[in-house]
Design a protein around this motif. Structure first.
Motif, PDB file in Angstrom:
ATOM      1  N   PRO A 111      53.755  26.177  28.662  1.00  0.00           N
ATOM      2  CA  PRO A 111      53.342  27.405  29.365  1.00  0.00           C
ATOM      3  C   PRO A 111      52.922  28.508  28.409  1.00  0.00           C
ATOM      4  O   PRO A 111      53.552  28.737  27.366  1.00  0.00           O
ATOM      5  N   PHE A 112      51.852  29.199  28.767  1.00  0.00           N
ATOM      6  CA  PHE A 112      51.321  30.271  27.923  1.00  0.00           C
ATOM      7  C   PHE A 112      50.697  31.344  28.799  1.00  0.00           C
ATOM      8  O   PHE A 112      50.421  31.127  29.978  1.00  0.00           O
ATOM      9  N   LYS A 113      50.468  32.503  28.199  1.00  0.00           N
ATOM     10  CA  LYS A 113      49.822  33.607  28.895  1.00  0.00           C
ATOM     11  C   LYS A 113      48.388  33.745  28.399  1.00  0.00           C
ATOM     12  O   LYS A 113      48.109  33.545  27.216  1.00  0.00           O
ATOM     13  N   CYS A 114      47.500  34.106  29.322  1.00  0.00           N
ATOM     14  CA  CYS A 114      46.129  34.426  28.937  1.00  0.00           C
ATOM     15  C   CYS A 114      45.552  35.398  29.953  1.00  0.00           C
ATOM     16  O   CYS A 114      46.171  35.666  30.988  1.00  0.00           O
ATOM     17  N   SER A 115      44.391  35.928  29.652  1.00  0.00           N
ATOM     18  CA  SER A 115      43.728  36.873  30.544  1.00  0.00           C
ATOM     19  C   SER A 115      42.548  36.189  31.218  1.00  0.00           C
ATOM     20  O   SER A 115      41.675  35.637  30.540  1.00  0.00           O
ATOM     21  N   ILE A 116      42.528  36.210  32.543  1.00  0.00           N
ATOM     22  CA  ILE A 116      41.429  35.618  33.312  1.00  0.00           C
ATOM     23  C   ILE A 116      40.850  36.708  34.212  1.00  0.00           C
ATOM     24  O   ILE A 116      41.516  37.182  35.138  1.00  0.00           O
ATOM     25  N   THR A 117      39.631  37.125  33.928  1.00  0.00           N
ATOM     26  CA  THR A 117      39.018  38.228  34.659  1.00  0.00           C
ATOM     27  C   THR A 117      37.613  37.847  35.123  1.00  0.00           C
ATOM     28  O   THR A 117      36.932  37.042  34.473  1.00  0.00           O
ATOM     29  N   PRO A 118      37.147  38.404  36.248  1.00  0.00           N
ATOM     30  CA  PRO A 118      35.789  38.108  36.722  1.00  0.00           C
ATOM     31  C   PRO A 118      34.754  38.525  35.689  1.00  0.00           C
ATOM     32  O   PRO A 118      34.893  39.547  35.017  1.00  0.00           O
ATOM     33  N   ARG A 119      33.701  37.743  35.554  1.00  0.00           N
ATOM     34  CA  ARG A 119      32.656  38.046  34.577  1.00  0.00           C
ATOM     35  C   ARG A 119      31.845  39.275  34.981  1.00  0.00           C
ATOM     36  O   ARG A 119      31.278  39.954  34.120  1.00  0.00           O
ATOM     37  N   SER A 120      31.776  39.536  36.277  1.00  0.00           N
ATOM     38  CA  SER A 120      30.994  40.672  36.765  1.00  0.00           C
ATOM     39  C   SER A 120      31.382  40.959  38.204  1.00  0.00           C
ATOM     40  O   SER A 120      32.106  40.174  38.836  1.00  0.00           O
ATOM     41  N   VAL A 121      30.885  42.063  38.720  1.00  0.00           N
ATOM     42  CA  VAL A 121      31.110  42.384  40.141  1.00  0.00           C
ATOM     43  C   VAL A 121      30.448  41.316  41.011  1.00  0.00           C
ATOM     44  O   VAL A 121      31.012  40.893  42.026  1.00  0.00           O
ATOM     45  N   THR A 122      29.280  40.871  40.604  1.00  0.00           N
ATOM     46  CA  THR A 122      28.576  39.832  41.361  1.00  0.00           C
ATOM     47  C   THR A 122      29.386  38.544  41.388  1.00  0.00           C
ATOM     48  O   THR A 122      29.497  37.888  42.434  1.00  0.00           O
ATOM     49  N   ALA A 123      29.965  38.171  40.255  1.00  0.00           N
ATOM     50  CA  ALA A 123      30.793  36.967  40.202  1.00  0.00           C
ATOM     51  C   ALA A 123      31.996  37.099  41.121  1.00  0.00           C
ATOM     52  O   ALA A 123      32.368  36.151  41.831  1.00  0.00           O
ATOM     53  N   GLN A 124      32.599  38.268  41.132  1.00  0.00           N
ATOM     54  CA  GLN A 124      33.745  38.495  42.012  1.00  0.00           C
ATOM     55  C   GLN A 124      33.342  38.343  43.474  1.00  0.00           C
ATOM     56  O   GLN A 124      34.055  37.719  44.273  1.00  0.00           O
ATOM     57  N   GLN A 125      32.181  38.867  43.843  1.00  0.00           N
ATOM     58  CA  GLN A 125      31.705  38.779  45.221  1.00  0.00           C
ATOM     59  C   GLN A 125      31.405  37.325  45.601  1.00  0.00           C
ATOM     60  O   GLN A 125      31.677  36.902  46.736  1.00  0.00           O
ATOM     61  N   LEU A 126      30.853  36.545  44.661  1.00  0.00           N
ATOM     62  CA  LEU A 126      30.581  35.138  44.918  1.00  0.00           C
ATOM     63  C   LEU A 126      31.879  34.383  45.200  1.00  0.00           C
ATOM     64  O   LEU A 126      31.941  33.554  46.114  1.00  0.00           O
ATOM     65  N   VAL A 127      32.907  34.672  44.411  1.00  0.00           N
ATOM     66  CA  VAL A 127      34.195  34.007  44.605  1.00  0.00           C
ATOM     67  C   VAL A 127      34.792  34.388  45.955  1.00  0.00           C
ATOM     68  O   VAL A 127      35.289  33.540  46.703  1.00  0.00           O
ATOM     69  N   GLU A 128      34.742  35.667  46.287  1.00  0.00           N
ATOM     70  CA  GLU A 128      35.313  36.138  47.548  1.00  0.00           C
ATOM     71  C   GLU A 128      34.603  35.464  48.730  1.00  0.00           C
ATOM     72  O   GLU A 128      35.252  35.043  49.695  1.00  0.00           O
ATOM     73  N   GLN A 129      33.294  35.393  48.660  1.00  0.00           N
ATOM     74  CA  GLN A 129      32.522  34.773  49.743  1.00  0.00           C
ATOM     75  C   GLN A 129      32.811  33.281  49.856  1.00  0.00           C
ATOM     76  O   GLN A 129      33.010  32.744  50.948  1.00  0.00           O
ATOM     77  N   ALA A 130      32.838  32.597  48.705  1.00  0.00           N
ATOM     78  CA  ALA A 130      33.094  31.153  48.710  1.00  0.00           C
ATOM     79  C   ALA A 130      34.495  30.857  49.219  1.00  0.00           C
ATOM     80  O   ALA A 130      34.692  29.892  49.984  1.00  0.00           O
ATOM     81  N   CYS A 131      35.461  31.658  48.814  1.00  0.00           N
ATOM     82  CA  CYS A 131      36.843  31.439  49.249  1.00  0.00           C
ATOM     83  C   CYS A 131      36.977  31.679  50.749  1.00  0.00           C
ATOM     84  O   CYS A 131      37.704  30.965  51.444  1.00  0.00           O
ATOM     85  N   ALA A 132      36.267  32.682  51.264  1.00  0.00           N
ATOM     86  CA  ALA A 132      36.325  32.979  52.698  1.00  0.00           C
ATOM     87  C   ALA A 132      35.741  31.847  53.519  1.00  0.00           C
ATOM     88  O   ALA A 132      36.161  31.588  54.665  1.00  0.00           O
ATOM     89  N   ASN A 133      34.755  31.137  52.965  1.00  0.00           N
ATOM     90  CA  ASN A 133      34.102  30.049  53.682  1.00  0.00           C
ATOM     91  C   ASN A 133      34.761  28.700  53.444  1.00  0.00           C
ATOM     92  O   ASN A 133      34.362  27.702  54.071  1.00  0.00           O
ATOM     93  N   ALA A 134      35.712  28.633  52.523  1.00  0.00           N
ATOM     94  CA  ALA A 134      36.332  27.357  52.172  1.00  0.00           C
ATOM     95  C   ALA A 134      37.263  26.858  53.262  1.00  0.00           C
ATOM     96  O   ALA A 134      37.853  27.625  53.985  1.00  0.00           O
TER      97      ALA A 134
END
Length: 392
Positions: A369-392
């Motif tokens: 186990p380890f720690k790392c930082s995982i952040t959206p590459r951009s606002v557009t990327a975040q919106q793509l993830v939100e939309q895809a997750c909502a449709n999944a």
């Protein structure tokens, strides 16, 4: 199925799974894979620190959905608990030195109630848990079918065929063995591979940036990756190959044994012989270094070293290798398309180093186990993830 001796029963299981998991049949599973990967992206967006949890959910959700139409909501699902306990115990038993029965086979005749027969007791426990692992999702499928709400799945299609045209007892036994085998073979191995991938991206930012540049050039920033994009992303393909070469989830594979002593190319092959090949310095220079570029020719094209040894070879090669490949590739490239993975930082803003330590469990290996930082590459990327997750 994985532990069956070679014979008619194994051959029937193998025939069914080869038909089901051949490369030409992957469209039957790719929609499930993509949906579950999108759900995992949503998990990373909402709670990136728990990336190990999201890896686990993805790894268990895909086989359960494809085999049973069973939508796992948590690793605490009763079926998953039974499956994991069964797998963990069996892995300990079959690992080298894990049981005296492996050393003195005559001990298998000692009854479980006999004092000191700990291996037999554990084996009986595995048997009971395996029965639960098979029965719980099977009962679920039957219940959903009776209500007319069963999702498409391997077991549902089999039970429907059983009702309409009939099946042999041997075929039914094979199917009921295959379905949990898919979970057993694909869950922890996927967890291991994805844990290694996230670790390697965090400590190899240049590799990550190069892959993201390739992804951007192929799909831009307005959609998520599709399976059809894979042939056009050679560097992402090289990362997939190198992750599994650099740290295979099962470095020694499942314990195998030759049926008899044999001679091959002047080499005496003894029963119970195993070997590792992915770090052969005559083939992979500086094998301990993570370097996707080793899979390219001088002209920049992918080389023909596309046999992923993690999946084994010969008649016991992993029959689900095409599905496993699709799961790992789609997960890796989807994460790279939408997130940046970096070392975590302390309160003073200093990077927190990640050790290269792994832990072995039976014949599997996992990143510590380890720690790392995982952040959206951009606002557009975040919106793509939100939309895809909502449709999944």
């Amino acid at each position: 199925m994985a532990f069956m001796n070679y014979g008619e029963k194994w051959q029937l299981c193998r025939k069914i799974t080869q038909q089901m998991f051949r490369q030409g049949s992957m469209d039957n599973f790719n929609w499930v894979i993509k949906r579950k990967v999108h759900q995992a992206l949503g998990g990373l967006l909402s709670n990136p620190d728990d990336f190990a949890y999201h890896n686990k959910m993805l790894a268990i959700a895909i086989p359960m959905a494809s085999m049973y139409g069973y939508d796992v909501q948590s690793p605490q699902d009763p079926c998953i608990i039974a499956a994991d306990k069964s797998l963990n115990l069996s892995i300990q038993l079959i690992a080298p030195g894990g049981s005296l029965i492996n050393i003195l086979p005559i001990l298998k005749h000692v009854p479980a109630w006999f004092p000191g027969a700990s291996s037999r007791k554990a084996a009986e426990r595995v048997r009971k848990l395996t029965e639960d692992m098979q029965q719980i999702p099977l009962d679920f499928v039957k219940s959903q079918m009776s209500k007319g709400t069963a999702a498409p799945s391997f077991v549902a299609e089999f039970l429907e065929r059983k009702q309409t045209v009939g099946v042999s007892e041997a075929e039914e036994a094979a199917v009921l063995s295959i379905a949990p085998t898919v979970y057993a073979g694909g869950s922890d191995t996927t967890v291991s591979a994805l844990g290694t991938f996230i670790y390697l991206m965090a400590v190899n930012p240049d590799v990550q940036k190069k892959a993201q540049a390739e992804i951007n050039s192929i799909i831009g920033s307005k959609r998520l990756p599709e399976f059809e994009d894979r042939p056009m992303m050679p560097y992402s393909e090289a990362i997939y190959r190198e992750v599994l070469r650099w740290r295979s989830p099962g470095p020694v594979g499942l314990p195998h044994t030759a049926a008899e002593d044999d001679i091959y190319d002047d080499t005496h092959i003894k029963r119970r012989l195993g070997r590792a090949m992915t770090h052969d310095e005559s083939i992979y220079s500086q094998p301990d270094i993570f370097r996707p570029e080793r899979f390219f020719n001088a002209d920049g094209t992918l080389n023909d070293d596309d046999r992923v040894l993690t999946y084994g070879f010969g008649r016991r090669v992993c029959v689900g290798k095409h599905m496993a490949s699709n799961i790992l590739w789609m997960t890796m490239v989807s994460i790279l398309a939408t997130f940046n993975i970096e070392k975590a930082r302390d309160e003073a803003g200093n990077e927190i180093e990640i050790t290269d330590e792994y832990v072995d469990f039976g014949f599997l290996t996992f990143k510590k186990p380890f720690k790392c930082s995982i952040t959206p590459r951009s606002v557009t990327a975040q919106q793509l993830v939100e939309q895809a997750c909502a449709n999944a």
